[in-house]
Write an enzyme that holds these catalytic residues in place. Structure first.
Site, PDB file in Angstrom:
ATOM      1  N   ASN A   1       2.341   5.549   6.826  1.00 13.59           N
ATOM      2  CA  ASN A   1       1.696   4.040   6.413  1.00 13.59           C
ATOM      3  C   ASN A   1       2.632   3.003   7.095  1.00 13.59           C
ATOM      4  O   ASN A   1       2.120   1.878   7.089  1.00 13.59           O
ATOM      5  CB  ASN A   1       1.982   4.039   5.153  1.00 13.59           C
ATOM      6  CG  ASN A   1       1.741   2.552   4.448  1.00 13.59           C
ATOM      7  OD1 ASN A   1       0.418   2.309   4.501  1.00 13.59           O
ATOM      8  ND2 ASN A   1       2.714   1.811   3.979  1.00 13.59           N
TER       9      ASN A   1
ATOM     10  N   THR B   1      -2.887  -7.677   0.205  1.00 13.25           N
ATOM     11  CA  THR B   1      -1.559  -7.384   0.535  1.00 13.25           C
ATOM     12  C   THR B   1      -1.177  -8.580   1.503  1.00 13.25           C
ATOM     13  O   THR B   1      -2.122  -9.709   1.578  1.00 13.25           O
ATOM     14  CB  THR B   1      -1.505  -6.137   1.475  1.00 13.25           C
ATOM     15  OG1 THR B   1      -2.064  -6.333   2.643  1.00 13.25           O
ATOM     16  CG2 THR B   1      -2.063  -4.790   1.144  1.00 13.25           C
TER      17      THR B   1
ATOM     18  N   ASP C   1      11.725   3.115   3.652  1.00 14.34           N
ATOM     19  CA  ASP C   1      11.708   1.990   4.144  1.00 14.34           C
ATOM     20  C   ASP C   1      12.916   1.436   4.944  1.00 14.34           C
ATOM     21  O   ASP C   1      13.902   2.219   5.062  1.00 14.34           O
ATOM     22  CB  ASP C   1      11.727   0.874   2.834  1.00 14.34           C
ATOM     23  CG  ASP C   1      10.925  -0.455   2.940  1.00 14.34           C
ATOM     24  OD1 ASP C   1       9.668  -0.503   2.920  1.00 14.34           O
ATOM     25  OD2 ASP C   1      11.795  -1.147   3.303  1.00 14.34           O
TER      26      ASP C   1
ATOM     27  N   TYR D   1      -2.199  -4.142  17.445  1.00 17.45           N
ATOM     28  CA  TYR D   1      -2.442  -3.426  16.189  1.00 17.45           C
ATOM     29  C   TYR D   1      -3.700  -2.747  16.346  1.00 17.45           C
ATOM     30  O   TYR D   1      -3.741  -1.404  15.938  1.00 17.45           O
ATOM     31  CB  TYR D   1      -2.758  -4.612  15.043  1.00 17.45           C
ATOM     32  CG  TYR D   1      -2.621  -3.946  13.665  1.00 17.45           C
ATOM     33  CD1 TYR D   1      -1.591  -3.368  12.970  1.00 17.45           C
ATOM     34  CD2 TYR D   1      -4.078  -4.273  13.158  1.00 17.45           C
ATOM     35  CE1 TYR D   1      -1.967  -2.916  11.693  1.00 17.45           C
ATOM     36  CE2 TYR D   1      -4.197  -3.747  11.658  1.00 17.45           C
ATOM     37  CZ  TYR D   1      -3.196  -3.080  11.157  1.00 17.45           C
ATOM     38  OH  TYR D   1      -3.534  -2.701   9.755  1.00 17.45           O
TER      39      TYR D   1
ATOM     40  N   LEU E   1       0.978  -1.267   0.063  1.00 15.27           N
ATOM     41  CA  LEU E   1       0.231  -0.023   0.022  1.00 15.27           C
ATOM     42  C   LEU E   1       0.957   1.245  -0.011  1.00 15.27           C
ATOM     43  O   LEU E   1       0.439   2.206  -0.644  1.00 15.27           O
ATOM     44  CB  LEU E   1      -0.885   0.061   1.253  1.00 15.27           C
ATOM     45  CG  LEU E   1      -2.285  -0.743   0.819  1.00 15.27           C
ATOM     46  CD1 LEU E   1      -2.994  -1.114   2.475  1.00 15.27           C
ATOM     47  CD2 LEU E   1      -3.181  -0.347   0.098  1.00 15.27           C
TER      48      LEU E   1
ATOM     49  N   LYS F   1      -4.182   1.558  15.763  1.00 16.77           N
ATOM     50  CA  LYS F   1      -4.918   1.964  14.671  1.00 16.77           C
ATOM     51  C   LYS F   1      -6.102   2.752  15.008  1.00 16.77           C
ATOM     52  O   LYS F   1      -6.714   3.809  14.721  1.00 16.77           O
ATOM     53  CB  LYS F   1      -5.575   0.819  13.876  1.00 16.77           C
ATOM     54  CG  LYS F   1      -4.311   0.179  12.929  1.00 16.77           C
ATOM     55  CD  LYS F   1      -3.582   1.546  12.087  1.00 16.77           C
ATOM     56  CE  LYS F   1      -2.773   0.582  11.206  1.00 16.77           C
ATOM     57  NZ  LYS F   1      -1.781   1.528  10.461  1.00 16.77           N
TER      58      LYS F   1
END
Length: 305
Positions: free
Chosen positions: A92, A192, A39, A158, A20, A162
């Site tokens: 992201n 993904t 990255d 997670y 993504l 979020k």
């Protein structure tokens, strides 16, 4: 219909070497923005930059794991050093350490919270400082998840991160509004590495990789498609066309775009003089508790065989 033009804008996209994040970076570059790709793998980051420049875009790589203030400042400083400014931040970067509560270690919890939640905070803070200095507004686009909206089994860390990111968007939209900086959370759903392991999706993802299109019940009914399907939302939110949109959580995937609601009271009851445990026990089941809210991400509705 006006064209989305980001010429002259500069974006930082964390975790944009693949998946993504790469789709977001490529979409921003395709609409004219200069992009700092981020990255933790130099080869992956360089390949992402190559994919953008070979398509006619402008990009550089900054290899650093997000989470710390130092990493955030490196990313913003790189944007300023290379392109003179920063206008767009897409947070992201993320990792997974999935385990049920009683098996999750401190290390599992801290690693995910550091990358997702603290990484979003530190990068947004660094970007906001620079955007305020520039005095020309900007866009913070924070990547959320359905897990943060509804919870998800085995994802304590997670889901919490979020959910916090959605709260960041609401809070920062108020704090940064006078500076002309919009802040929104996006809630993407795409094929993904994270989603292709879901058994209901796996055969369709495999067929898609073989060249078959995803069926309508996924693209429309589930809002499930490719990373490129989700990417369209990012340049839109970064553009002048979205200047009036801030503090929102917006879902996208496949052929579907959706606005998520904010948490709010949906049912109330009152007792003169206040409540006791006994009066709650009597009244709750037939008043505010008559229809309790569901939790978790609903299972895909597969077509009947």
């Amino acid at each position: 219909m006006p064209s989305i033009d980001l010429t002259g804008k500069v974006a930082v996209v964390t975790g944009s070497g693949r998946g993504l994040g790469l789709a977001y970076a490529q979409a921003l570059a395709a609409h004219g923005a200069s992009v700092v790709v981020n990255d933790i793998d130099e080869a992956v980051a360089d390949q992402a930059v190559k994919s953008i420049t070979e398509a006619g875009g402008t990009a550089v790589a900054e290899v650093v794991p997000v989470g710390t203030t130092e990493a955030a400042e490196r990313l913003v400083d790189r944007a300023v050093a290379e392109f003179g400014r920063i206008d767009i931040l897409v947070t992201n970067a993320g990792i997974l350490r999935d385990k049920v509560l009683w098996k999750m270690t401190d290390e599992d919890f801290d690693a995910v919270i550091t990358t997702h939640l603290k990484g979003t905070f530190t990068c947004a803070r660094a970007a906001a400082v620079r955007m305020r200095e520039q005095g020309e507004g900007g866009s913070l686009i924070l990547v959320g998840s359905p897990a943060g909206q509804r919870g998800n089994f085995g994802q304590t860390n997670y889901s919490a991160a979020k959910a916090g990111i959605a709260a960041f968007a609401r809070t920062w939209s108020m704090e940064l509004g006078r500076a002309g900086i919009t802040v929104n959370a996006i809630v993407p759903v795409a094929a993904t590495a994270m989603t292709e392991t879901i058994p209901a999706f796996a055969p369709y993802v495999e067929a898609m990789r073989g060249g078959d299109p995803l069926p309508d019940f996924l693209r429309k009914g589930e809002g499930f498609g490719t990373p490129e399907d989700c990417a369209a939302l990012v340049p839109f939110l970064a553009s002048e066309a979205a200047r009036g949109i801030t503090g929102q959580a917006i879902g996208i995937g496949g052929d579907k775009v959706a606005l998520w609601s904010h948490p709010q009271e949906i049912s109330t009851a009152y007792a003169d003089g206040g409540w006791t445990p006994d009066t709650l026990a009597v009244a709750f089941p037939t008043s505010v508790g008559a229809e309790l809210q569901s939790v978790g991400i609903p299972a895909p509705k597969l077509p009947e065989a």
